[in-house]
Structure formats: structure tokens, C-alpha cells
Design a protein around this motif. Structure first.
Motif, short mmCIF file in Angstrom:
data_model
loop_
_atom_site.label_atom_id
_atom_site.label_comp_id
_atom_site.label_asym_id
_atom_site.label_seq_id
_atom_site.Cartn_x
_atom_site.Cartn_y
_atom_site.Cartn_z
N VAL A 183 3.97 -2.95 -6.48
CA VAL A 183 2.77 -3.35 -5.72
C VAL A 183 3.28 -3.85 -4.38
O VAL A 183 4.12 -4.75 -4.31
CB VAL A 183 1.97 -4.43 -6.47
CG1 VAL A 183 0.80 -4.92 -5.60
CG2 VAL A 183 1.45 -3.90 -7.80
N ALA A 184 2.79 -3.23 -3.30
CA ALA A 184 3.26 -3.55 -1.95
C ALA A 184 2.73 -4.92 -1.49
O ALA A 184 1.68 -5.38 -1.95
CB ALA A 184 2.83 -2.45 -0.98
N GLU A 185 3.46 -5.51 -0.57
CA GLU A 185 3.14 -6.84 -0.03
C GLU A 185 2.11 -6.76 1.10
O GLU A 185 2.13 -5.83 1.89
CB GLU A 185 4.41 -7.48 0.58
CG GLU A 185 5.61 -7.49 -0.33
CD GLU A 185 5.65 -8.69 -1.23
OE1 GLU A 185 5.28 -9.79 -0.77
OE2 GLU A 185 6.03 -8.52 -2.41
N GLU A 186 1.24 -7.79 1.17
CA GLU A 186 0.29 -7.89 2.28
C GLU A 186 1.08 -8.00 3.59
O GLU A 186 2.19 -8.54 3.62
CB GLU A 186 -0.57 -9.16 2.14
CG GLU A 186 -1.57 -9.10 1.01
CD GLU A 186 -2.91 -8.52 1.41
OE1 GLU A 186 -3.43 -8.87 2.49
OE2 GLU A 186 -3.45 -7.71 0.63
N SER A 224 7.91 -1.70 1.23
CA SER A 224 6.89 -2.25 0.33
C SER A 224 5.88 -3.10 1.09
O SER A 224 5.84 -4.32 0.94
CB SER A 224 7.56 -3.05 -0.79
OG SER A 224 6.60 -3.38 -1.77
N LYS A 225 5.07 -2.44 1.92
CA LYS A 225 4.03 -3.13 2.69
C LYS A 225 2.72 -2.38 2.53
O LYS A 225 2.70 -1.17 2.36
CB LYS A 225 4.42 -3.19 4.17
CG LYS A 225 5.64 -4.06 4.38
CD LYS A 225 5.85 -4.45 5.80
CE LYS A 225 7.01 -5.45 5.86
NZ LYS A 225 7.30 -5.85 7.20
N ARG A 226 1.61 -3.13 2.61
CA ARG A 226 0.28 -2.56 2.40
C ARG A 226 -0.23 -1.89 3.67
O ARG A 226 -1.12 -2.39 4.36
CB ARG A 226 -0.69 -3.62 1.88
CG ARG A 226 -0.24 -4.18 0.52
CD ARG A 226 -1.24 -5.04 -0.14
NE ARG A 226 -2.36 -4.29 -0.70
CZ ARG A 226 -2.33 -3.59 -1.83
NH1 ARG A 226 -1.20 -3.51 -2.54
NH2 ARG A 226 -3.39 -2.96 -2.26
N ASN A 269 -3.49 -3.62 5.03
CA ASN A 269 -4.14 -4.44 4.00
C ASN A 269 -5.51 -3.87 3.61
O ASN A 269 -6.50 -4.60 3.57
CB ASN A 269 -4.26 -5.90 4.45
CG ASN A 269 -2.92 -6.54 4.76
OD1 ASN A 269 -1.88 -6.12 4.24
ND2 ASN A 269 -2.91 -7.55 5.61
N LYS A 306 -8.78 -2.30 1.59
CA LYS A 306 -9.48 -2.59 0.34
C LYS A 306 -10.72 -1.71 0.25
O LYS A 306 -11.34 -1.39 1.27
CB LYS A 306 -9.97 -4.04 0.31
CG LYS A 306 -8.89 -5.09 0.20
CD LYS A 306 -9.50 -6.49 0.26
CE LYS A 306 -8.53 -7.61 0.03
NZ LYS A 306 -7.28 -7.57 0.69
N LEU A 319 -4.25 4.38 -1.20
CA LEU A 319 -4.39 3.01 -1.71
C LEU A 319 -3.64 2.86 -3.04
O LEU A 319 -3.00 1.84 -3.29
CB LEU A 319 -5.87 2.65 -1.86
CG LEU A 319 -6.17 1.20 -2.25
CD1 LEU A 319 -5.65 0.21 -1.20
CD2 LEU A 319 -7.67 1.00 -2.46
N LEU A 326 -0.10 1.91 -2.64
CA LEU A 326 0.14 0.50 -2.34
C LEU A 326 0.12 -0.35 -3.62
O LEU A 326 0.57 -1.48 -3.61
CB LEU A 326 -0.89 -0.03 -1.34
CG LEU A 326 -1.00 0.75 -0.03
CD1 LEU A 326 -1.94 0.03 0.93
CD2 LEU A 326 0.35 1.00 0.62
N ASN A 327 -0.43 0.23 -4.69
CA ASN A 327 -0.52 -0.48 -5.97
C ASN A 327 0.44 0.08 -7.01
O ASN A 327 0.32 -0.23 -8.20
CB ASN A 327 -1.96 -0.42 -6.48
CG ASN A 327 -2.90 -1.20 -5.57
OD1 ASN A 327 -2.55 -2.27 -5.09
ND2 ASN A 327 -4.06 -0.65 -5.29
#
Length: 185
Positions: free
Chosen positions: A18-21, A69-71, A91, A93, A155, A158-159
């Protein structure tokens, strides 16, 4: 410039994390990452550039696919008789989605997957999304059809989810209840 050799392939641990914010303001390194993700996708849709640099065509690319590993991901989609959709989502959503589902009738592909994986990948037909641009400004979009499918695919990256995780392993072409297939040229 991102090349195919920079894109990690299935089995690489970065694709399952899971990528970091991302925090703002963006660092120079993060800005460069955003610009290069989008530039790869644009370049990959130009036959001449693809041939010169050995690129595979794509419509989206996420940071974990280049082992970051970034969103963050980039989309660039040109559909006939429509304005091109081209953006970097930081980031991102999904804030709402349709009950109706869809799927690409000829299946999904991925720059990190070097094999054909057959089967239907259920996605929401319509989504409303929120994300930030490179200046830290929040934006909201309503997406349907191919842009909606591509956004959900990226998306997932990123997860730590791969598109084939959604395919029924026993019946890859099993009818998806309430889903309307999306035909892509």
C-alpha cells in the motif's frame, strides 16, 4: 525519461505494497516523478517514440510501477470526438460510484504484466473522484467508460492490488451481474 526497463514486473514486492500518502508542497523529486509518469504515458501513445525507445503503449502509470511507494499516478486517454483526458492524480480517492458495473470486453492489460491475462475485471461504470494536482490544489472529476476503468486500475496499484486479482479464477469470463461491457477500439 521512464523506459520499460524502469517499470517493475509482477512478482516485484513494490506492486503489493500500500503506497504512502504524498505531502505538500511536493519535493523536486516528487515533481519529477509526476512529470515523468505523465510523459511516459504520452510518449507511449506515439508510435514513433515507442519504436525508438522500445516502449509499450499504456493509458496509465502508477508510482509503485516504477518502484516508488507513493500515492501518485498519471492518466492520458484520447478518445475519438472527445477532449483528451490527461492528468496526474496525487492522493486520489473515489468519493462515490455507481451501482452499475462495467468491464472491458477484451480484458485489461498492465505495463507491469508481460503476459495476457484473460477474463473480465469488474469495475464501477461511473465514479466521482477527488485528488490533488502538482500544485496541491484539490480537484474533483466525474468519470465513466474507459477513464473510469483506467482510474480504478491505477488506484488499485496504489493499494497493492493487481487487475487480475478481480478476475474469477474458476470462471474468468463469468457474467458479472448488473454489468454492461465497455467495448474498446
Amino acid at each position: 525519461m521512464i523506459l520499460m526497463s524502469d517499470i517493475v514486473r509482477e512478482g516485484h514486492p513494490a506492486l503489493r505494497k500500500v503506497a504512502e500518502e504524498v505531502t505538500f508542497p511536493l519535493t523536486d523529486e516528487d515533481k519529477k516523478l509526476c512529470e515523468e509518469l505523465l510523459q511516459y504515458i504520452i510518449n507511449s501513445q506515439d508510435d514513433e517514440v515507442c519504436e525508438r525507445y522500445g516502449l509499450r503503449p499504456g493509458i496509465g502509470l502508477a508510482a509503485p510501477q516504477v518502484n516508488v511507494s507513493k500515492r501518485v499516478f498519471a492518466l492520458h486517454i484520447e478518445e475519438e470526438n472527445k477532449e483528451p483526458l490527461s492528468f496526474v492524480a496525487i492522493n486520489p480517492k473515489i468519493i462515490s460510484h455507481s451501482v452499475e458495473r462495467t468491464y472491458l470486453s477484451n480484458g485489461e492489460g498492465c505495463l507491469s504484466v508481460d503476459r495476457d491475462v484473460e477474463g473480465f475485471v469488474p469495475r464501477y461504470s461511473r465514479i466521482t473522484i477527488k485528488a490533488f494536482d502538482m500544485d496541491g490544489k484539490e480537484f474533483k472529476l466525474r468519470l465513466k467508460g474507459l477513464p473510469s476503468i483506467a482510474f480504478q486500475h491505477e488506484l488499485d496499484h496504489l493499494n497493492g492490488v493487481m487487475f487480475y486479482d478481480h478476475i474469477d479464477p474458476k470462471e474468468p469470463f463469468k457474467e458479472i451481474p448488473g454489468a454492461v461491457p465497455f467495448e474498446r477500439d
